[in-house]
Design a protein around this motif. Structure first.
Motif, PDB file in Angstrom:
ATOM      1  N   SER A 187     -22.109   3.432  13.092  1.00 38.16           N
ATOM      2  CA  SER A 187     -20.811   4.210  13.268  1.00 38.16           C
ATOM      3  C   SER A 187     -21.155   5.444  12.335  1.00 38.16           C
ATOM      4  O   SER A 187     -21.745   5.405  10.995  1.00 38.16           O
ATOM      5  CB  SER A 187     -19.811   4.442  13.512  1.00 38.16           C
ATOM      6  OG  SER A 187     -18.443   5.275  13.447  1.00 38.16           O
ATOM      7  N   SER A 239     -19.482   7.656  10.774  1.00 41.41           N
ATOM      8  CA  SER A 239     -18.341   7.381   9.316  1.00 41.41           C
ATOM      9  C   SER A 239     -18.555   6.534   9.103  1.00 41.41           C
ATOM     10  O   SER A 239     -17.610   6.875   7.385  1.00 41.41           O
ATOM     11  CB  SER A 239     -16.984   7.694  10.715  1.00 41.41           C
ATOM     12  OG  SER A 239     -16.976   6.698  12.082  1.00 41.41           O
ATOM     13  N   GLU A 240     -19.268   5.312   9.268  1.00 42.64           N
ATOM     14  CA  GLU A 240     -19.385   4.339   8.394  1.00 42.64           C
ATOM     15  C   GLU A 240     -20.243   5.089   7.184  1.00 42.64           C
ATOM     16  O   GLU A 240     -20.473   3.745   5.961  1.00 42.64           O
ATOM     17  CB  GLU A 240     -19.213   3.393   8.684  1.00 42.64           C
ATOM     18  CG  GLU A 240     -18.310   2.708  10.100  1.00 42.64           C
ATOM     19  CD  GLU A 240     -18.844   1.609  10.794  1.00 42.64           C
ATOM     20  OE1 GLU A 240     -19.709   0.702   9.893  1.00 42.64           O
ATOM     21  OE2 GLU A 240     -18.427   1.061  11.620  1.00 42.64           O
ATOM     22  N   PRO A 265     -18.779   9.736   4.843  1.00 41.73           N
ATOM     23  CA  PRO A 265     -17.433  10.030   5.021  1.00 41.73           C
ATOM     24  C   PRO A 265     -17.127  11.641   5.491  1.00 41.73           C
ATOM     25  O   PRO A 265     -16.581  11.369   5.469  1.00 41.73           O
ATOM     26  CB  PRO A 265     -16.902   9.732   3.907  1.00 41.73           C
ATOM     27  CG  PRO A 265     -18.170   9.622   2.551  1.00 41.73           C
ATOM     28  CD  PRO A 265     -19.318   9.251   3.240  1.00 41.73           C
ATOM     29  N   SER A 266     -18.007  12.158   5.023  1.00 44.52           N
ATOM     30  CA  SER A 266     -18.137  13.532   4.613  1.00 44.52           C
ATOM     31  C   SER A 266     -19.169  14.408   5.437  1.00 44.52           C
ATOM     32  O   SER A 266     -19.928  13.779   4.753  1.00 44.52           O
ATOM     33  CB  SER A 266     -16.955  14.547   3.745  1.00 44.52           C
ATOM     34  OG  SER A 266     -17.216  15.769   3.882  1.00 44.52           O
ATOM     35  N   LEU A 267     -18.624  14.910   6.451  1.00 44.48           N
ATOM     36  CA  LEU A 267     -20.296  15.984   6.847  1.00 44.48           C
ATOM     37  C   LEU A 267     -19.992  16.942   6.469  1.00 44.48           C
ATOM     38  O   LEU A 267     -19.640  17.449   6.904  1.00 44.48           O
ATOM     39  CB  LEU A 267     -20.413  15.589   8.470  1.00 44.48           C
ATOM     40  CG  LEU A 267     -20.845  13.806   8.822  1.00 44.48           C
ATOM     41  CD1 LEU A 267     -20.521  14.096  10.786  1.00 44.48           C
ATOM     42  CD2 LEU A 267     -21.479  12.683   8.524  1.00 44.48           C
ATOM     43  N   ARG A 315     -19.138  20.504  12.297  1.00 44.95           N
ATOM     44  CA  ARG A 315     -19.680  20.122  11.095  1.00 44.95           C
ATOM     45  C   ARG A 315     -21.343  19.374  11.060  1.00 44.95           C
ATOM     46  O   ARG A 315     -21.629  19.467  13.006  1.00 44.95           O
ATOM     47  CB  ARG A 315     -19.295  18.756  10.881  1.00 44.95           C
ATOM     48  CG  ARG A 315     -17.778  19.053   9.810  1.00 44.95           C
ATOM     49  CD  ARG A 315     -17.521  17.799   9.698  1.00 44.95           C
ATOM     50  NE  ARG A 315     -15.909  18.237   8.958  1.00 44.95           N
ATOM     51  CZ  ARG A 315     -16.005  18.508   7.136  1.00 44.95           C
ATOM     52  NH1 ARG A 315     -16.694  17.970   7.166  1.00 44.95           N
ATOM     53  NH2 ARG A 315     -14.882  19.199   6.853  1.00 44.95           N
TER      54      ARG A 315
END
Length: 248
Positions: free
Chosen positions: A33, A35-36, A39-41, A50
């Motif tokens: 994923s 998101s793993e 942490p921030s796009l 984003r």
């Protein structure tokens, strides 16, 4: 990596998971994923959205048996946003264009092709909504691979006439990335027209993403086209008022 993609003008990137059956027996695992990993796009310039991070699976196939993974009903395959196949022989290229349920067919640009492109399988792939991928990173890294890239790309353009082409980087380091306008200029060297080169880094990429969504969510797409009336029919149609006078 994303901090470089964002300033040069990209709003979406794909993280590629490559399976090469020559190395060892590999299994298709679940995609990681985004998101793993991040942490921030970053936010796309000029919008409130984003940057979009897609997952991609590329199978390097050198034997017809390797295609069985794509024909299987593996749940992990359906988790990837984009499915690509890299055929090594003419027979596998024909299979990829005509029967495999994929979004991209990768073209070898690092060496001379062992076969010639033929019109029937290429046209079949275009009709099925499959796109052909050309990589530009080898062309900017080595002069020999640059010759192969241009030569193989021009051979493909002679058959597909610039249709359904996607130009991507396959970059492993930020310094290997180029902006969309630079990539479009490289497309001119590959035998694309100006409009086709722009489409290869914009609309064709979106169409590939949509093809992947359709592959995961539907068995097919039905669309309707309004049939234009023939001129002869329009001329022979008598207005209602004239019909009434004639009958009277």
């Amino acid at each position: 990596f994303l901090t470089v993609c964002f300033p040069v003008g990209y709003s979406a990137v794909a993280l590629n998971h490559v399976i090469d059956f020559k190395e060892k027996k590999q299994e298709i695992i679940k995609p990681v994923s985004p998101s793993e990993l991040f942490p921030s796009l970053p936010i796309v310039q000029g919008t409130s959205k984003r940057i979009k991070v897609l997952t991609r699976l590329t199978l390097v196939v050198s034997d017809p048996s390797h295609c069985n993974l794509l024909r299987s009903t593996s749940a992990n395959i359906r988790l990837y946003d984009i499915i690509a196949v890299f055929p090594k022989t003419e027979k596998l290229f024909h299979i990829a264009c005509t029967t495999l349920d994929v979004d991209l067919v990768c073209i070898n640009v690092t060496e001379k092709l062992p076969f010639y492109f033929r019109r029937p399988p290429v046209n079949m792939a275009i009709d099925r909504g499959i796109y052909f991928e050309l990589l530009y990173t080898p062309a900017i890294k080595d002069s020999t691979m640059r010759r192969y890239t241009i030569s193989n790309a021009i051979s493909l353009m002679q058959i597909c006439k610039g249709k359904n082409i996607v130009i991507s980087s396959a970059a492993e380091r930020p310094l290997e990335l180029r902006g969309p306008y630079d990539v479009a200029n490289l497309g001119l060297l590959f035998g694309l027209s100006e409009s086709e080169a722009k489409a290869a880094v914009s609309t064709n990429c979106r169409a590939t993403m949509l093809h992947g969504e359709t592959r995961k969510s539907a068995c097919g797409v039905v669309y309707t086209v309004k049939k234009p009336r023939k001129v002869e029919e329009e001329e022979t149609v008598v207005p209602a008022c004239k019909k009434a006078k004639t009958q009277a």
